[in-house]
Scaffold this active site. Structure first.
Site, PDB file in Angstrom:
ATOM      1  N   GLY A 240       0.824  -1.197   0.000  1.00 50.05           N
ATOM      2  CA  GLY A 240       0.000   0.000   0.000  1.00 50.05           C
ATOM      3  C   GLY A 240       0.861   1.252   0.000  1.00 50.05           C
ATOM      4  O   GLY A 240       2.071   1.202   0.228  1.00 50.05           O
ATOM      5  N   CYS A 241       0.214   2.391  -0.243  1.00 51.33           N
ATOM      6  CA  CYS A 241       0.953   3.653  -0.345  1.00 51.33           C
ATOM      7  C   CYS A 241       1.508   4.102   1.000  1.00 51.33           C
ATOM      8  O   CYS A 241       2.711   4.392   1.113  1.00 51.33           O
ATOM      9  CB  CYS A 241       0.067   4.737  -0.967  1.00 51.33           C
ATOM     10  SG  CYS A 241      -1.607   4.806  -0.296  1.00 51.33           S
ATOM     11  N   TYR A 242       0.664   4.157   2.038  1.00 50.09           N
ATOM     12  CA  TYR A 242       1.170   4.521   3.362  1.00 50.09           C
ATOM     13  C   TYR A 242       2.269   3.551   3.829  1.00 50.09           C
ATOM     14  O   TYR A 242       3.334   3.998   4.287  1.00 50.09           O
ATOM     15  CB  TYR A 242       0.045   4.544   4.395  1.00 50.09           C
ATOM     16  CG  TYR A 242      -0.895   5.725   4.312  1.00 50.09           C
ATOM     17  CD1 TYR A 242      -0.432   7.038   4.423  1.00 50.09           C
ATOM     18  CD2 TYR A 242      -2.262   5.538   4.152  1.00 50.09           C
ATOM     19  CE1 TYR A 242      -1.304   8.114   4.364  1.00 50.09           C
ATOM     20  CE2 TYR A 242      -3.144   6.612   4.096  1.00 50.09           C
ATOM     21  CZ  TYR A 242      -2.663   7.898   4.195  1.00 50.09           C
ATOM     22  OH  TYR A 242      -3.529   8.964   4.140  1.00 50.09           O
TER      23      TYR A 242
END
Length: 437
Positions: A240-242
């Site tokens: 994921g991005c985070y």
């Protein structure tokens, strides 16, 4: 490394780079001894190597041949059993690509990035709600590309496909991937295969895992940390991005025991594209304009993914305090990370360790001095910029990490991973520089 047998090596060329990667160093993958690796360019090379984690092979070269540095992966997770039926590509070979869920933001970014890829060519694109439409009518900014029309997943023919980017929503991917031919290499951009513990997945995503046998096979795709495992995988769970923006700075510091594990606080902010392209009342312009707000304060789904990676690095359970925010911009992500240093450790120790970890990485950059990372400086690129700062509270430090949530936080890292899986240079097709202003 105790027993080294024909290691897979990443070769970074400082000069005389192959024509597909102008101006920047490139990476090539070979399964050979260091000496054999040096002969890839038919050079008469002199080498000396130190076989350890992160070893470097220094070489001299004849005029007109590239200067080669060979670097092993930084870290590796427990070994899994991988399929041997999937293909890898040679330089110049066409790799036939399918993009599932091509009408979303991550699907569109895959298409944009592959326009610059010399070997990945899109042969199949699915989008159930847009089936029958031309891709340029869905994303007019990509109308100049010669692409197949969109089809429904149920009508997709994978007979002329080598690899798949799966950009479908969370919860819809497991059964679709389970039904795909075993010969395909797959990078899944959803969260469906990121958590190793299927019970934890059920707790955070609200339903049981529908392909537990595939979960055992899936490799987590944080490229700079787990590239050796990714290289041998058939199915990669793209981070994921985070989690990408947070793990890249924290994993090396935790592995080196430079920070304490019991007081990690993360305040992160994302552009609205991180919420996807679907119509949602909370994402209307009048709801988000001229403001910023926190969301998922007590139970954001990226928390177990982040804690899984940090716990692997620590070899013990790590629990974090994480608050994400939605900010009124299209793309970009900034993670502000607050840590307590181990006894006797200084901010300069943190900086120097991150510098030594990432100094040979193309896409992770530690900024000089007290330069603050800006989201506007990574837009459209596969870069992660980071830096470390002293806190006013003694013994504490602040780390700032920025990425483009759609590129390094999603589609760019996916291309980086599939390059590795296909035995191609890791940076192929990813040398877009950031857009500024």
């Amino acid at each position: 490394m105790a027993d080294v047998k024909a290691p897979q090596l990443r070769i970074a060329c400082r000069s005389g780079a192959p024509p597909y990667a102008p101006r920047r160093r490139t990476s090539a993958i070979v399964a050979a001894s260091p000496t054999a690796a040096c002969k890839t360019w038919n050079g008469s090379l002199r080498s000396s190597s130190k076989l350890s984690t992160g070893f470097m092979l220094n070489t001299t070269h004849r005029v007109g041949l590239p200067s080669i540095r060979v670097r092993a992966s930084v870290a590796s997770s427990p070994q899994k059993q991988y399929s041997t039926k999937t293909r890898t590509a040679k330089s110049g070979d066409e790799v036939r690509i399918a993009v599932l869920g091509a009408s979303g933001y991550t699907g569109a970014e895959i298409v944009r990035l592959l326009a610059n890829h010399p070997q990945f060519h899109i042969k199949l694109m699915t989008a159930d709600r847009k089936a029958g439409e031309k891709f340029g009518s869905v994303f007019p900014h990509l109308i100049a590309q010669d692409l197949p029309d969109l089809v429904a997943v149920k009508d997709a023919d994978f007979s002329d496909v080598d690899a798949v980017f799966c950009c479908l929503p969370h919860g819809t991917t497991q059964e679709i991937i389970k039904a795909l031919p075993q010969k395909l290499k797959i990078v899944d951009l959803s969260a469906d295969f990121r958590l190793r513990d299927i019970n934890e997945y059920a707790e955070w995503y609200g339903h049981s895992h529908r392909a537990p046998e595939l979960q055992q096979e899936a490799v987590y795709g944080l490229t700079e940390v787990l590239r050796d495992d990714i290289r041998n995988a058939r199915l990669v769970a793209n981070p994921g991005c985070y989690p990408t923006s947070i793990q890249l700075p924290l994993v090396p510091l935790i592995k080196e025991k430079l920070i304490k594990l019991n007081n990690i606080t993360i305040d992160a902010k994302s552009g609205v594209s991180g919420a996807g392209r679907g119509a949602k009342e909370a994402n209307l312009y009048t709801e988000i304009a001229e403001g910023i707000h926190a969301y998922g304060i007590e139970s954001h789904r990226h928390v177990p993914e982040i804690e899984q990676g940090l716990s692997d690095a620590a070899e013990s359970k790590v629990t974090i305090s994480f608050t994400p925010h939605l900010i009124c911009m299209k793309r970009g992500m900034q993670s502000n990370i607050y840590v307590e240093m181990a006894p006797g450790v200084t901010v300069n120790d943190l900086y120097q360790h991150l510098k030594s970890t990432y100094e040979d990485e193309e896409f992770v950059k530690l900024l000089h001095g007290k330069k603050e990372p800006h989201t506007s400086h990574v837009v459209g690129s596969n870069y992660c910029f980071m830096n470390v700062f002293e806190d006013r509270i003694p013994g504490r430090a602040k780390i700032i990490s920025v990425i483009d949530n759609l590129v390094k936080g999603a589609s760019g890292q996916a291309v980086q991973n599939l390059n590795l899986m296909m035995g191609l240079p890791e940076n192929m097709g990813l040398q877009y520089q950031p857009l500024f202003p």
